[in-house]
Design an enzyme around this catalytic site. Sequence first.
Site, PDB file in Angstrom:
ATOM      1  N   SER A   1       0.838  -1.205   0.000  1.00 60.82           N
ATOM      2  CA  SER A   1       0.000   0.000   0.000  1.00 60.82           C
ATOM      3  C   SER A   1       0.873   1.255   0.000  1.00 60.82           C
ATOM      4  O   SER A   1       2.038   1.219   0.420  1.00 60.82           O
ATOM      5  CB  SER A   1      -0.893  -0.005   1.252  1.00 60.82           C
ATOM      6  OG  SER A   1      -1.687   1.168   1.318  1.00 60.82           O
TER       7      SER A   1
ATOM      8  N   ASP B   1       4.429  -7.270   3.505  1.00 63.29           N
ATOM      9  CA  ASP B   1       3.338  -6.493   4.105  1.00 63.29           C
ATOM     10  C   ASP B   1       2.473  -7.448   4.929  1.00 63.29           C
ATOM     11  O   ASP B   1       2.464  -8.656   4.683  1.00 63.29           O
ATOM     12  CB  ASP B   1       2.475  -5.822   3.031  1.00 63.29           C
ATOM     13  CG  ASP B   1       1.754  -4.580   3.545  1.00 63.29           C
ATOM     14  OD1 ASP B   1       2.119  -3.458   3.138  1.00 63.29           O
ATOM     15  OD2 ASP B   1       0.830  -4.722   4.374  1.00 63.29           O
TER      16      ASP B   1
ATOM     17  N   ASP C   1       4.688  -9.802   9.420  1.00 56.82           N
ATOM     18  CA  ASP C   1       4.547  -8.668  10.323  1.00 56.82           C
ATOM     19  C   ASP C   1       5.944  -8.207  10.755  1.00 56.82           C
ATOM     20  O   ASP C   1       6.758  -9.036  11.169  1.00 56.82           O
ATOM     21  CB  ASP C   1       3.724  -9.104  11.551  1.00 56.82           C
ATOM     22  CG  ASP C   1       3.181  -7.923  12.313  1.00 56.82           C
ATOM     23  OD1 ASP C   1       3.999  -7.096  12.784  1.00 56.82           O
ATOM     24  OD2 ASP C   1       1.951  -7.819  12.434  1.00 56.82           O
ATOM     25  N   VAL C   2       6.194  -6.898  10.663  1.00 53.45           N
ATOM     26  CA  VAL C   2       7.536  -6.392  10.999  1.00 53.45           C
ATOM     27  C   VAL C   2       7.826  -6.396  12.502  1.00 53.45           C
ATOM     28  O   VAL C   2       8.922  -6.042  12.913  1.00 53.45           O
ATOM     29  CB  VAL C   2       7.796  -4.971  10.440  1.00 53.45           C
ATOM     30  CG1 VAL C   2       7.797  -4.966   8.922  1.00 53.45           C
ATOM     31  CG2 VAL C   2       6.807  -3.953  11.005  1.00 53.45           C
TER      32      VAL C   2
ATOM     33  N   TYR D   1       3.073   8.748  17.751  1.00 55.38           N
ATOM     34  CA  TYR D   1       3.498   8.737  16.346  1.00 55.38           C
ATOM     35  C   TYR D   1       4.697   9.677  16.161  1.00 55.38           C
ATOM     36  O   TYR D   1       5.711   9.304  15.560  1.00 55.38           O
ATOM     37  CB  TYR D   1       2.342   9.148  15.442  1.00 55.38           C
ATOM     38  CG  TYR D   1       2.680   9.096  13.962  1.00 55.38           C
ATOM     39  CD1 TYR D   1       2.586   7.904  13.241  1.00 55.38           C
ATOM     40  CD2 TYR D   1       3.110  10.240  13.275  1.00 55.38           C
ATOM     41  CE1 TYR D   1       2.905   7.855  11.881  1.00 55.38           C
ATOM     42  CE2 TYR D   1       3.425  10.189  11.920  1.00 55.38           C
ATOM     43  CZ  TYR D   1       3.323   8.996  11.234  1.00 55.38           C
ATOM     44  OH  TYR D   1       3.648   8.949   9.883  1.00 55.38           O
TER      45      TYR D   1
ATOM     46  N   LYS E   1       8.592   8.606  15.020  1.00 51.77           N
ATOM     47  CA  LYS E   1       9.261   9.063  13.807  1.00 51.77           C
ATOM     48  C   LYS E   1      10.574   9.785  14.134  1.00 51.77           C
ATOM     49  O   LYS E   1      11.550   9.672  13.394  1.00 51.77           O
ATOM     50  CB  LYS E   1       8.318   9.942  12.985  1.00 51.77           C
ATOM     51  CG  LYS E   1       7.125   9.155  12.427  1.00 51.77           C
ATOM     52  CD  LYS E   1       7.599   7.965  11.590  1.00 51.77           C
ATOM     53  CE  LYS E   1       6.470   7.208  10.942  1.00 51.77           C
ATOM     54  NZ  LYS E   1       6.928   6.095  10.102  1.00 51.77           N
TER      55      LYS E   1
ATOM     56  N   ALA F   1      -0.804  11.826  -0.054  1.00 55.20           N
ATOM     57  CA  ALA F   1      -2.116  11.211  -0.327  1.00 55.20           C
ATOM     58  C   ALA F   1      -1.972   9.695  -0.434  1.00 55.20           C
ATOM     59  O   ALA F   1      -1.598   9.163  -1.478  1.00 55.20           O
ATOM     60  CB  ALA F   1      -2.698  11.792  -1.604  1.00 55.20           C
ATOM     61  N   THR F   2      -2.202   9.006   0.661  1.00 55.89           N
ATOM     62  CA  THR F   2      -2.175   7.536   0.714  1.00 55.89           C
ATOM     63  C   THR F   2      -3.369   7.087   1.567  1.00 55.89           C
ATOM     64  O   THR F   2      -3.997   7.914   2.242  1.00 55.89           O
ATOM     65  CB  THR F   2      -0.897   7.000   1.395  1.00 55.89           C
ATOM     66  OG1 THR F   2      -0.984   7.286   2.801  1.00 55.89           O
ATOM     67  CG2 THR F   2       0.361   7.615   0.819  1.00 55.89           C
TER      68      THR F   2
HETATM   69  P1  NAP Z   1      -0.283   2.893   4.124  1.00 53.38           P
HETATM   70  O1  NAP Z   1      -0.839   3.151   2.771  1.00 53.38           O
HETATM   71  O2  NAP Z   1      -1.203   2.515   5.229  1.00 53.38           O
HETATM   72  O3  NAP Z   1       0.863   1.791   3.963  1.00 53.38           O
HETATM   73  C1  NAP Z   1       1.509   1.214   5.064  1.00 53.38           C
HETATM   74  C2  NAP Z   1       1.549  -0.287   4.849  1.00 53.38           C
HETATM   75  O4  NAP Z   1       2.307  -0.899   5.930  1.00 53.38           O
HETATM   76  C3  NAP Z   1       0.141  -0.919   4.907  1.00 53.38           C
HETATM   77  O5  NAP Z   1      -0.017  -1.894   3.921  1.00 53.38           O
HETATM   78  C4  NAP Z   1       0.126  -1.515   6.293  1.00 53.38           C
HETATM   79  O6  NAP Z   1      -0.797  -2.570   6.476  1.00 53.38           O
HETATM   80  C5  NAP Z   1       1.566  -1.987   6.409  1.00 53.38           C
HETATM   81  N1  NAP Z   1       1.882  -2.334   7.783  1.00 53.38           N
HETATM   82  C6  NAP Z   1       1.477  -1.687   8.907  1.00 53.38           C
HETATM   83  N2  NAP Z   1       1.927  -2.324   9.995  1.00 53.38           N
HETATM   84  C7  NAP Z   1       2.622  -3.401   9.550  1.00 53.38           C
HETATM   85  C8  NAP Z   1       3.297  -4.458  10.204  1.00 53.38           C
HETATM   86  N3  NAP Z   1       3.322  -4.536  11.548  1.00 53.38           N
HETATM   87  N4  NAP Z   1       3.922  -5.399   9.465  1.00 53.38           N
HETATM   88  C9  NAP Z   1       3.856  -5.342   8.110  1.00 53.38           C
HETATM   89  N5  NAP Z   1       3.205  -4.373   7.428  1.00 53.38           N
HETATM   90  C10 NAP Z   1       2.595  -3.415   8.150  1.00 53.38           C
HETATM   91  O7  NAP Z   1       0.492   4.178   4.643  1.00 53.38           O
HETATM   92  P2  NAP Z   1       1.572   5.129   3.945  1.00 53.38           P
HETATM   93  O8  NAP Z   1       1.030   6.502   4.030  1.00 53.38           O
HETATM   94  O9  NAP Z   1       2.048   4.593   2.663  1.00 53.38           O
HETATM   95  O10 NAP Z   1       2.736   5.014   5.032  1.00 53.38           O
HETATM   96  C11 NAP Z   1       3.991   4.410   4.761  1.00 53.38           C
HETATM   97  C12 NAP Z   1       5.012   5.007   5.723  1.00 53.38           C
HETATM   98  O11 NAP Z   1       5.124   6.410   5.452  1.00 53.38           O
HETATM   99  C13 NAP Z   1       4.605   4.879   7.189  1.00 53.38           C
HETATM  100  O12 NAP Z   1       5.746   4.563   7.963  1.00 53.38           O
HETATM  101  C14 NAP Z   1       4.105   6.266   7.527  1.00 53.38           C
HETATM  102  O13 NAP Z   1       4.218   6.548   8.897  1.00 53.38           O
HETATM  103  C15 NAP Z   1       5.000   7.116   6.672  1.00 53.38           C
HETATM  104  N6  NAP Z   1       4.495   8.469   6.411  1.00 53.38           N
HETATM  105  C16 NAP Z   1       3.301   8.641   5.759  1.00 53.38           C
HETATM  106  C17 NAP Z   1       2.858   9.935   5.530  1.00 53.38           C
HETATM  107  C18 NAP Z   1       1.564  10.224   4.835  1.00 53.38           C
HETATM  108  O14 NAP Z   1       1.146  11.392   4.831  1.00 53.38           O
HETATM  109  N7  NAP Z   1       0.901   9.250   4.214  1.00 53.38           N
HETATM  110  C19 NAP Z   1       3.622  11.035   5.949  1.00 53.38           C
HETATM  111  C20 NAP Z   1       4.812  10.804   6.594  1.00 53.38           C
HETATM  112  C21 NAP Z   1       5.247   9.523   6.813  1.00 53.38           C
HETATM  113  P3  NAP Z   1      -2.209  -2.229   7.238  1.00 53.38           P
HETATM  114  O15 NAP Z   1      -3.023  -1.467   6.232  1.00 53.38           O
HETATM  115  O16 NAP Z   1      -2.743  -3.573   7.572  1.00 53.38           O
HETATM  116  O17 NAP Z   1      -1.875  -1.412   8.450  1.00 53.38           O
END
Ligand code: NAP
Length: 266
Positions: free
Chosen positions: A29, A50, A77-78, A172, A176, A206-207
């Site tokens: 994702s 994932d 799972d990580v 959170y 980070k 946008a995710t």
């Molecule tokens: P996302 O679309 O929810 O993708 C994160 C993926 O990691 C999901 O598939 C999630 O699965 C998986 N995941 C969560 N916990 C896990 C675990 N214990 N073991 C294995 N996989 C796991 O979110 P994203 O926005 O791409 O985020 C990716 C990274 O970017 C994260 O570290 C986030 O904190 C960081 N980030 C995001 C943003 C933002 O604005 N989107 C900004 C700054 C930083 P589930 O759906 O089952 O949880």
Amino acid sequence: MEKLAEITLNAPALFDLTGRVALVTGAGSGIGQRIAMGLAQCGADVGLLDRRTDDGLAQTAEFIAKTGRRSVEIAADVTSEDALADAVTRVEAELGALTLAVNAAGIANASPCEDMSEEQYQTLMDINMKGVWLSCRAEGRAMLAHGKGGAIVNIASMSGVIVNRGLSQVHYNASKAGVIHMSKSMAMEWVDRGIRVNSISPGYTATPMNTRPEMVHQTREFESQTPMQRMANVDEMVGPAVFLLSDAASYCTGVDLLVDGGFCCW
Ligand code: NAP
């Protein structure tokens, strides 16, 4: 002065990942998924990890197959050190020696500090901070063992640098900040053994993480708070990741690269 004929610079080739093997966590994702796709377009074979049980990983794998590269799907799972060790073993057995890794798996949620339960705090810390350390440890062990060096990018957040106005997410933000400093610490431990460790700190992107019901009404606010007046498109995290993993960043280690539309300037 150096003679022109002696200058061997080939700038485009610096970004070429052909023949490299990567592991990406959170590859089902959002940011991790798009970075995994981008690494394959640059020539890498990619292990996709994932915990999601929907078709996220399969979609990433299908995209990668169309680029002509190989991938391995790993549902894991990580927070499990055994699962991570198995994942690295499988990637190396099926794709070759691991030299690249992106650790993007993470979660986000919010509660006022005074109301947050210990369980909510701990679950997030276990995934966002300990999960990144466990991932780096498993990847670093493989890279040290085969001696081919490597490059690791951890996905932190601008929330590790600033406090997001209006978001009560003490756990959170702390996780980070921890990822940023952990990345620098590992970079220094491995600096003389050929492994570079850097982090990327995205701004609002946008995710699916930001389309949670409680976030939707805040999208306009995120946009107006950002100097570029918009959220990042998920594709905009790919270039920075390719750069930090590639030979183009051969002198970069311990860097936290803010990719935030200017957010942290104001
Ligand atoms: P996302 O679309 O929810 O993708 C994160 C993926 O990691 C999901 O598939 C999630 O699965 C998986 N995941 C969560 N916990 C896990 C675990 N214990 N073991 C294995 N996989 C796991 O979110 P994203 O926005 O791409 O985020 C990716 C990274 O970017 C994260 O570290 C986030 O904190 C960081 N980030 C995001 C943003 C933002 O604005 N989107 C900004 C700054 C930083 P589930 O759906 O089952 O949880």
